[in-house]
Design an enzyme around this catalytic site. Structure first.
Site, short mmCIF file in Angstrom:
data_model
loop_
_atom_site.label_atom_id
_atom_site.label_comp_id
_atom_site.label_asym_id
_atom_site.label_seq_id
_atom_site.Cartn_x
_atom_site.Cartn_y
_atom_site.Cartn_z
CE LYS A 1 40.27 -2.11 18.77
NZ LYS A 1 39.83 -3.36 17.79
CD GLU B 1 50.96 -8.26 29.09
OE1 GLU B 1 51.81 -8.88 28.45
OE2 GLU B 1 50.93 -7.78 30.19
CB CYS C 1 51.82 -13.76 22.99
SG CYS C 1 51.03 -14.12 24.50
CD GLU D 1 53.94 -12.99 17.59
OE1 GLU D 1 53.81 -11.86 17.13
OE2 GLU D 1 53.85 -13.43 18.69
P1 NAD Z 1 47.19 -6.79 16.28
O1 NAD Z 1 48.16 -5.70 16.94
O2 NAD Z 1 46.92 -6.77 14.77
O3 NAD Z 1 45.73 -6.34 16.87
C1 NAD Z 1 45.39 -6.58 18.29
C2 NAD Z 1 44.26 -5.28 18.55
O4 NAD Z 1 44.55 -3.99 18.25
C3 NAD Z 1 42.75 -5.51 17.62
O5 NAD Z 1 41.78 -5.48 18.46
C4 NAD Z 1 43.41 -4.39 16.53
O6 NAD Z 1 42.07 -3.90 16.03
C5 NAD Z 1 43.86 -3.43 17.41
N1 NAD Z 1 44.87 -2.34 16.67
C6 NAD Z 1 45.63 -2.67 15.92
N2 NAD Z 1 46.43 -1.89 15.72
C7 NAD Z 1 46.09 -0.67 16.34
C8 NAD Z 1 46.41 0.57 16.68
N3 NAD Z 1 47.42 1.40 15.80
N4 NAD Z 1 45.81 1.51 17.59
C9 NAD Z 1 44.88 0.68 18.48
N5 NAD Z 1 44.35 -0.42 18.14
C10 NAD Z 1 45.01 -1.25 17.21
O7 NAD Z 1 47.49 -7.95 16.59
P2 NAD Z 1 46.44 -9.33 16.27
O8 NAD Z 1 46.96 -9.94 15.06
O9 NAD Z 1 45.19 -9.32 16.59
O10 NAD Z 1 47.15 -10.47 17.49
C11 NAD Z 1 48.21 -11.13 17.40
C12 NAD Z 1 49.33 -10.43 18.06
O11 NAD Z 1 48.87 -10.54 19.71
C13 NAD Z 1 50.36 -11.34 18.18
O12 NAD Z 1 51.50 -10.57 17.88
C14 NAD Z 1 50.60 -11.88 19.55
O13 NAD Z 1 52.02 -12.04 19.93
C15 NAD Z 1 50.16 -10.69 20.30
N6 NAD Z 1 49.75 -11.22 21.61
C16 NAD Z 1 50.29 -10.74 22.66
C17 NAD Z 1 49.99 -11.25 24.11
C18 NAD Z 1 50.65 -11.00 25.07
O14 NAD Z 1 49.94 -10.94 26.16
N7 NAD Z 1 51.82 -10.57 25.29
C19 NAD Z 1 48.88 -12.06 23.97
C20 NAD Z 1 48.15 -12.54 22.87
C21 NAD Z 1 48.57 -12.02 21.70
#
Ligand code: NAD
Length: 481
Positions: free
Chosen positions: A179, A253, A289, A388
């Site tokens: 997804k 992650e 991240c 962040e």
């Molecule tokens: P986000 O959490 O808003 O969304 C990430 C994904 O999860 C999207 O596909 C979103 O549709 C889905 N999602 C959101 N809430 C959900 C839920 N309750 N249940 C299931 N799916 C859900 O994050 P974002 O804004 O897309 O990405 C940025 C974030 O990702 C930052 O916090 C960044 O640090 C983190 N990130 C972490 C890593 C890592 O490897 N640790 C790598 C890249 C990004």
């Protein structure tokens, strides 16, 4: 067929969406529409999970194949992605603002690298191991595929982060429902095309871009055996709660606020060090991240470090992500720019000093750009040092001695990454041992597929990459003979 006429990829076919919901994906730099994509609803996830389930449960199917046969498919998928690397990287850079130079090295190269790495690993790590028992009889320890994997990914490095999940999952014999984020729904279609071209068996990989609610539905779906999530810590908490209730394995992650510890002997005049420092702190316009966005500077060299970091940030070329001379592109969306600007306003309101940037670049009248921004004199307890920001914003905090530097680095809800800058790499390793994070860099920071990556504290649970990443998609079974 044009990208936007492509629908969901489920069970090896392009399948019409269950609802007319579509998302418009716009260029981060021009704000023009790049295309639209259908958005998955619950019924689409039901279909995708059912296809993945069938493929997994097939008594002669994917999960029962010899690792060498699966590896051949992984290698074909790697080739199919390589063939699309140019198209993929240009599209992703337009979608999320990632400079093309980075996109080529990351999004265009890492997924196929990981597929080949896990194909090799699957062939070399034995699925069964016979151990002499302590009670006089042997036991066989088996590594069995975990089942149907729900892989949920963010927009900041969509192909790389997806491959960190599907490559080991497929190598292990699991099947996948991916997804992707709505913000990067278009490149997900190119990935699905590659899956189709590579002849991955039907239902083994299914791709349905969707929003959060439908993501949450997928996490709780009774047909899913494991959840692999990359995204924000807040979403990770919600997913962990669901998985805790269901006793469902989950890898998380999540976010970070990593420290760059500049030691007294750091060589900030070296061009090579400067290049690594920019990559470690401002990669992908700060939308990374693991970026070391909290700079800890020794008080003895404080003014000099503030000046050097500010000069570095000011020297970066901000502009079109497709231009190969660009260092810093735009943020993924207007909403993300609002969020980053909100933090800059907070930093100012908290009384910190902006030494460079702080606004929008004057020479760009379109696109969701924010100037590389540096705050000096930041107290580690301030909001801009603790939360962040996910944009090109660095904060600098002074420290008196190394003990305090390590204490400040650890004084964070997060524990994803970090870096140390010193002429003495062995001493850097000493510092790395004392900082509580899942990874750390000495005079550089970049992940390596052979080493596990992940976080502690609010940065996550579990690890991806390396042999440990493969183990995350294998259940252990002991058979006592
Ligand atoms: P986000 O959490 O808003 O969304 C990430 C994904 O999860 C999207 O596909 C979103 O549709 C889905 N999602 C959101 N809430 C959900 C839920 N309750 N249940 C299931 N799916 C859900 O994050 P974002 O804004 O897309 O990405 C940025 C974030 O990702 C930052 O916090 C960044 O640090 C983190 N990130 C972490 C890593 C890592 O490897 N640790 C790598 C890249 C990004």
């Amino acid at each position: 067929m044009p990208l936007e006429q492509k629908t969901f990829f489920i069970g090896g076919e392009w399948v019409l969406p269950s609802s007319p919901d579509r998302v418009t994906v716009s260029s981060a730099s021009t704000e023009e529409v790049l295309g639209t994509s259908p958005l998955g609803r619950e019924a689409d996830m039901d279909a995708a999970v059912a296809a993945a389930r069938r493929a997994f449960d097939d008594p002669c199917g994917w999960s029962t194949w010899a690792p060498t046969d699966r590896a051949a498919v992984l290698r074909r998928l790697a080739d199919a992605l390589d063939a699309r690397a140019d198209e993929l990287t240009r599209l992703i850079s337009s979608e999320n603002g990632m400079p093309l130079t980075l996109s080529r090295g990351l999004e265009g190269a890492v997924p196929s690298m990981l597929l080949r790495y896990y194909a090799d690993l699957a062939c070399s790590v034995p699925v069964e191991e016979r151990r002499d028992g302590l009670l006089g009889r042997p036991a066989v320890v088996r590594r069995e595929p975990v089942g149907v994997v729900a892989a949920i990914t963010p927009w900041n490095a969509p192909q790389t982060l997806a491959s960190g999940k599907y490559a080991p999952a497929l190598a292990a014999g699991a099947t996948v429902v991916l997804k992707p984020s709505p913000e990067t729904a278009l490149d997900a279609v190119l990935f699905a095309e590659a899956v189709a071209d590579a002849g991955v068996p039907d239902g083994v990989v299914n791709v349905v871009p969707a929003g959060r609610e439908v993501g949450a539905y997928l996490v709780a779906h009774p047909g899913v055996d494991k959840v692999a999530f990359t995204g924000s810590s807040s979403a990770g908490r919600a997913i962990a709660e669901t998985c805790g209730r269901l006793l469902r394995p989950v890898t998380l992650e999540l976010g970070g606020k990593s420290a760059a510890i500049v030691l007294e002997d750091a060589d900030l005049d070296s061009k090579a060090v400067q290049q690594e420092f920019v990559a470690a702190t401002l990669l992908n316009n700060g939308q990374a991240c693991f970026a070391s966005t909290r700079i800890l500077a020794p008080r003895s060299r404080y003014a000099e470090v503030v000046e050097a970091v500010s000069a570095l940030a000011a020297s970066l070329t901000v502009g079109d992500p497709l231009d190969l001379d660009t260092h810093v592109g735009p943020l993924v969306s207007e909403q993300q720019r609002d969020r980053v600007e909100g933090y800059i306003a907070k930093g100012r309101a908290e009384g910190s000093r902006v030494t460079v940037g702080g606004g929008r670049p004057a020479h760009l009248d379109r696109g969701w750009y924010v100037e590389p921004t540096v705050f000096a004199d930041v107290d580690n307890r301030q909001v801009i040092a603790q939360e962040e920001i996910f944009g090109p914003v660095l904060v600098i905090t002074p420290y008196d001695d190394e003990l305090q530097a390590v204490r400040l680095a650890n004084d964070s809800q997060f524990g994803l990454a970090g870096s140390v800058w010193t002429r003495d790499a062995e001493h850097g390793l000493e510092i790395a041992r004392r900082v509580r994070t899942g990874s750390f860099g000495v005079n550089r920071y970049m992940t390596d597929p052979i080493a596990p990556f992940g976080g502690v504290k609010a940065s996550g649970i579990g690890r991806e990459l390396g042999p440990e990443g493969l183990a995350g998609y294998q259940d252990l079974k002991s058979v006592y003979l």
